[in-house]
Design an enzyme around this catalytic site. Sequence first.
Site, PDB file in Angstrom:
ATOM      1  N   HIS A 159       0.387   5.099   6.998  1.00  0.00           N
ATOM      2  CA  HIS A 159       1.058   5.661   5.828  1.00  0.00           C
ATOM      3  C   HIS A 159       1.521   7.101   6.035  1.00  0.00           C
ATOM      4  O   HIS A 159       0.808   7.904   6.643  1.00  0.00           O
ATOM      5  CB  HIS A 159       0.120   5.602   4.619  1.00  0.00           C
ATOM      6  CG  HIS A 159      -0.397   4.234   4.345  1.00  0.00           C
ATOM      7  ND1 HIS A 159      -1.637   3.804   4.799  1.00  0.00           N
ATOM      8  CD2 HIS A 159       0.164   3.173   3.708  1.00  0.00           C
ATOM      9  CE1 HIS A 159      -1.819   2.546   4.434  1.00  0.00           C
ATOM     10  NE2 HIS A 159      -0.739   2.141   3.780  1.00  0.00           N
TER      11      HIS A 159
ATOM     12  N   ASP B  91      -2.394   8.565   7.747  1.00  0.00           N
ATOM     13  CA  ASP B  91      -3.338   7.700   8.456  1.00  0.00           C
ATOM     14  C   ASP B  91      -2.550   6.819   9.416  1.00  0.00           C
ATOM     15  O   ASP B  91      -1.384   7.100   9.708  1.00  0.00           O
ATOM     16  CB  ASP B  91      -4.208   6.896   7.478  1.00  0.00           C
ATOM     17  CG  ASP B  91      -3.415   5.933   6.590  1.00  0.00           C
ATOM     18  OD1 ASP B  91      -2.225   5.678   6.880  1.00  0.00           O
ATOM     19  OD2 ASP B  91      -3.974   5.424   5.603  1.00  0.00           O
TER      20      ASP B  91
ATOM     21  N   SER C  30       0.802  -1.225   0.000  1.00  0.00           N
ATOM     22  CA  SER C  30       0.000   0.000   0.000  1.00  0.00           C
ATOM     23  C   SER C  30       0.834   1.273   0.000  1.00  0.00           C
ATOM     24  O   SER C  30       0.338   2.336  -0.378  1.00  0.00           O
ATOM     25  CB  SER C  30      -0.933   0.018   1.223  1.00  0.00           C
ATOM     26  OG  SER C  30      -0.182  -0.017   2.432  1.00  0.00           O
TER      27      SER C  30
END
Length: 355
Positions: free
Chosen positions: A318, A315, A23
């Site tokens: 990340h 977040d 991600s």
Amino acid sequence: MGEGIEGAESGGGRRALFVFGDSLVDSGNNNYLPTTARADSSPYGVDYPTHRPTGRFSNGFNLPDLISQHIGCEAALPYLSPEMRGEKLLLGANFASAGVGILNDTGSQFDGILRIFQQFALFKQYQERLSIEVGAEEAQRIVNESLVLITIGSNDFVNNYFYPPNIASARSLQFTIPNFCSYVISEYRKILMKLYELGGRKVLVTGIGPLGCIPSQLAERSIDGQCVAEVQEAARIFNQLLIKMTTELNNHLTSSVFIVANAFQINMDFINQPKKFGFISSKIACCGQGRFNGIGGCSSFSSLCSNRDLFVFWDSFHPSQHAWEIIANYIFNGTTNYMSPMNLTTILAMDSKFY
């Protein structure tokens, strides 16, 4: 048969970029997959030029975008995008998929994601499609002269060895932290050699960041808000072994194929001294809920900071776009404390025809 781009010179001498991993570098592949591991809803993308979610796990640009900007290329599309055809193939492709790890059992809580061997299978398919467009010889040149980015390994810890929180995982019962790191690195070596076999000749490998300091780990494991010692130890050991392993591979291949960014050290610089880098917080996520905004994901129901540039973390997992900009600067200009064997500007400048 692709006559419009026959013999194209890969953007006039510019490099294609190929991206593999999780991600941290997924630019939207998971939008096209039947998985919950996706960033396709607001407020993701709030600072992207369109101000809309793109599938990037960021408030704006992510690392592949910033690398593309540095080398003067248009960002490669997610490979699963329906726009990935014709001249867009010349830019390279992003195969990354949120949730994956080096190990195939990592991210087992996420259905439908592209495991690393599946990303490589799609890379082979891409090369076949590119050959149809520009011919086999030109396709081989584009791949060999490309820059490859691989960012993977974090999930093997936060979504495998240390998952679920406060419960002994199967992997933690099987391995001590040092032995697990050694096992994961031995598997990573196979992955990097496979990338070489598939044509990668300049491969930027980002180590894993200080995972014990990310908001999700602070929320789940830290009593006093300090970075979680055992998770930090795992990240530190992994990165040391990664540099050793890639150095050995480069010696074996007699070429600096693999360039390692010491993401742990880079991130610790601004986690330890956030104000020096213009941040007000290196512990609290901009978007989230619970302690440190580290519980669950970022959604329209989350609290959201008004100025994302002031936060290290976007977040619970990340970095913010601003943190990525600092990381990218280290990758291109950092000393050997941060980049092994040398920074990306130096290694790319050795291929003078691109500059």
